[in-house]
Scaffold this active site. Sequence first.
Site, PDB file in Angstrom:
ATOM      1  N   CYS A   1      -3.454   6.879  -1.900  1.00 48.26           N
ATOM      2  CA  CYS A   1      -4.686   7.836  -1.533  1.00 48.26           C
ATOM      3  C   CYS A   1      -5.071   8.609  -2.789  1.00 48.26           C
ATOM      4  O   CYS A   1      -5.771   7.837  -3.580  1.00 48.26           O
ATOM      5  CB  CYS A   1      -4.233   8.779  -0.443  1.00 48.26           C
ATOM      6  SG  CYS A   1      -5.643   9.478   0.365  1.00 48.26           S
TER       7      CYS A   1
ATOM      8  N   HIS B   1      -1.634   6.023   3.490  1.00 49.45           N
ATOM      9  CA  HIS B   1      -0.298   7.053   3.357  1.00 49.45           C
ATOM     10  C   HIS B   1       0.867   6.058   3.729  1.00 49.45           C
ATOM     11  O   HIS B   1       1.209   6.378   4.896  1.00 49.45           O
ATOM     12  CB  HIS B   1      -0.437   7.929   3.791  1.00 49.45           C
ATOM     13  CG  HIS B   1      -1.539   9.077   3.298  1.00 49.45           C
ATOM     14  ND1 HIS B   1      -1.199  10.118   2.259  1.00 49.45           N
ATOM     15  CD2 HIS B   1      -2.718   9.305   3.517  1.00 49.45           C
ATOM     16  CE1 HIS B   1      -1.995  10.822   1.852  1.00 49.45           C
ATOM     17  NE2 HIS B   1      -3.165  10.351   2.503  1.00 49.45           N
TER      18      HIS B   1
ATOM     19  N   GLU C   1       4.032   6.485   2.807  1.00 45.37           N
ATOM     20  CA  GLU C   1       5.002   7.312   3.082  1.00 45.37           C
ATOM     21  C   GLU C   1       5.287   8.168   4.218  1.00 45.37           C
ATOM     22  O   GLU C   1       6.309   8.589   4.590  1.00 45.37           O
ATOM     23  CB  GLU C   1       4.985   8.448   1.726  1.00 45.37           C
ATOM     24  CG  GLU C   1       3.896   9.510   2.002  1.00 45.37           C
ATOM     25  CD  GLU C   1       2.457   9.130   1.527  1.00 45.37           C
ATOM     26  OE1 GLU C   1       1.596  10.011   1.789  1.00 45.37           O
ATOM     27  OE2 GLU C   1       2.312   7.893   1.393  1.00 45.37           O
TER      28      GLU C   1
END
Length: 195
Positions: A79, A173, A175
């Site tokens: 991002c 994202h 994660e």
Amino acid sequence: MNVGVLALQGDVREHVEALCDLGLSAKVVKLPRDLEDLQGLIIPGGESTTIGKLMVIYDLLEPIRERILAGKMAAWGTCAGMILLSKDVGGHDQPLLGVMDTCIQRNAFGSQVDSFEAEVLIQAIGDAPFPAVFIRAPVVESIGPNVKVLGRLPSNGWTVAIQQEMMLATSFHPEIVKDRRLHRHFLTLCSLVDA
């Protein structure tokens, strides 16, 4: 393997946890000395202008750029990190690493309230789609000849995952989901670094 997460602002903890899930103890990077012996660096999602300005303040911008360009460290931008790796962000005045031959449009999908999830097919990590979460996400507008498209948004074909040599960038994202395939793919790039 020594992999770090740039820890100036953004989704630092989530990337550290993802690397721990893969059996690594991630190094938190706040100062130039923290870059020593790293084979890879994750630049997390957050606010790209803020992260860029903090990289300048903490004298990290040039050392990170130099290590990436010299092939001494793989890099992955998620991002905001994608924005920071790019050479062009449509004329926005902000500090950039400028190491990926790409033009990125910031906040391409709108504001925070326009966040969404989508299944993105990324051949480099397998046949099952990746559960991608887009939050004020950028999109790739153009790429140079050495940049490979890894994933496109199924709804409109926009490029949301790219790779250039040992650099990886994703609009979304990874994660914040439990799927660790992209983190595992990044570790394969880190293993190519001549330590």
